[in-house]
Design a protein around this motif. Structure first.
Motif, short mmCIF file in Angstrom:
data_model
loop_
_atom_site.label_atom_id
_atom_site.label_comp_id
_atom_site.label_asym_id
_atom_site.label_seq_id
_atom_site.Cartn_x
_atom_site.Cartn_y
_atom_site.Cartn_z
N ILE A 20 0.84 -1.20 0.00
CA ILE A 20 0.00 0.00 0.00
C ILE A 20 0.88 1.25 0.00
O ILE A 20 0.62 2.21 -0.73
CB ILE A 20 -0.98 -0.01 1.19
CG1 ILE A 20 -2.01 -1.13 1.00
CG2 ILE A 20 -1.65 1.34 1.37
CD1 ILE A 20 -2.86 -1.42 2.21
N MET A 21 1.94 1.25 0.80
CA MET A 21 2.87 2.38 0.84
C MET A 21 3.46 2.62 -0.54
O MET A 21 3.53 3.76 -1.01
CB MET A 21 3.97 2.11 1.86
CG MET A 21 5.04 3.19 1.97
SD MET A 21 6.49 2.99 0.90
CE MET A 21 7.11 1.41 1.40
N VAL A 22 3.89 1.56 -1.21
CA VAL A 22 4.48 1.69 -2.54
C VAL A 22 3.46 2.25 -3.52
O VAL A 22 3.77 3.14 -4.32
CB VAL A 22 5.03 0.32 -3.02
CG1 VAL A 22 5.43 0.38 -4.48
CG2 VAL A 22 6.20 -0.11 -2.16
N LEU A 23 2.24 1.77 -3.45
CA LEU A 23 1.19 2.27 -4.35
C LEU A 23 0.89 3.74 -4.08
O LEU A 23 0.73 4.52 -5.02
CB LEU A 23 -0.08 1.42 -4.22
CG LEU A 23 -1.23 1.82 -5.13
CD1 LEU A 23 -0.82 1.84 -6.60
CD2 LEU A 23 -2.42 0.89 -4.92
N VAL A 24 0.83 4.13 -2.82
CA VAL A 24 0.59 5.54 -2.49
C VAL A 24 1.70 6.41 -3.07
O VAL A 24 1.45 7.44 -3.70
CB VAL A 24 0.47 5.75 -0.96
CG1 VAL A 24 0.53 7.22 -0.58
CG2 VAL A 24 -0.81 5.12 -0.43
N PHE A 25 2.95 5.99 -2.90
CA PHE A 25 4.09 6.73 -3.44
C PHE A 25 4.01 6.82 -4.97
O PHE A 25 4.12 7.90 -5.55
CB PHE A 25 5.41 6.07 -3.02
CG PHE A 25 6.58 6.53 -3.84
CD1 PHE A 25 7.08 7.81 -3.70
CD2 PHE A 25 7.17 5.68 -4.77
CE1 PHE A 25 8.16 8.25 -4.47
CE2 PHE A 25 8.24 6.10 -5.53
CZ PHE A 25 8.74 7.39 -5.39
N ALA A 26 3.79 5.68 -5.61
CA ALA A 26 3.75 5.65 -7.08
C ALA A 26 2.61 6.51 -7.62
O ALA A 26 2.80 7.28 -8.57
CB ALA A 26 3.62 4.21 -7.57
N GLN A 27 1.43 6.42 -7.01
CA GLN A 27 0.30 7.21 -7.49
C GLN A 27 0.52 8.69 -7.24
O GLN A 27 0.18 9.53 -8.07
CB GLN A 27 -1.02 6.75 -6.85
CG GLN A 27 -2.24 7.39 -7.47
CD GLN A 27 -2.40 6.99 -8.94
OE1 GLN A 27 -2.51 5.81 -9.27
NE2 GLN A 27 -2.43 7.96 -9.83
N TRP A 28 1.12 9.05 -6.11
CA TRP A 28 1.44 10.45 -5.83
C TRP A 28 2.37 10.98 -6.92
O TRP A 28 2.18 12.09 -7.41
CB TRP A 28 2.10 10.58 -4.45
CG TRP A 28 2.49 11.99 -4.13
CD1 TRP A 28 1.72 12.95 -3.55
CD2 TRP A 28 3.77 12.60 -4.39
NE1 TRP A 28 2.44 14.12 -3.44
CE2 TRP A 28 3.69 13.93 -3.95
CE3 TRP A 28 4.95 12.14 -4.96
CZ2 TRP A 28 4.77 14.82 -4.06
CZ3 TRP A 28 6.02 13.01 -5.08
CH2 TRP A 28 5.92 14.33 -4.63
N CYS A 29 3.36 10.19 -7.29
CA CYS A 29 4.27 10.60 -8.37
C CYS A 29 3.51 10.83 -9.67
O CYS A 29 3.70 11.87 -10.32
CB CYS A 29 5.35 9.54 -8.59
SG CYS A 29 6.58 9.44 -7.28
#
Length: 98
Positions: A20-29
């Motif tokens: 979930i953390m990785v997805l949040v980071f990737a989507q924020w980017c």
């Protein structure tokens, strides 16, 4: 629940949270017209490809379809998982934007 099952459950929960953390980071980017793989490489230049990051990137949606992810949210999630170097790079990108 025995000790082995409890350990497996804890590990599984951590891996789900990390995804979930990785997805949040990737989507924020994506939402901020940034390349998640490039920012990750800036933060961790000695690491090779990160399978979790590649998976997270594959799950992102175009920014027009995504909900807003506040800067504080992505920074908080990164810090929670000890990704301080990546949080620093994200902070630098936020400063550039303002």
């Amino acid at each position: 629940m025995n000790q082995k099952n409890m350990e497996e459950k804890i590990i599984s929960n951590f891996q789900q949270d990390e995804n979930i953390m990785v997805l949040v980071f990737a989507q924020w980017c994506i939402n901020n017209d940034l390349d998640p793989a490039q920012l990750y490489k800036q933060a961790y230049p000695d690491q090779g490809e990160n399978p979790a990051l590649l998976n997270g990137i594959s799950l992102t949606v175009p920014k027009e379809e995504a909900g807003e992810i506040p800067d504080d949210t992505v920074l908080g999630v990164l810090s929670l998982f000890g990704n301080d170097d990546l949080a620093f790079i994200v902070s630098e990108e936020i400063k550039k934007r303002k």
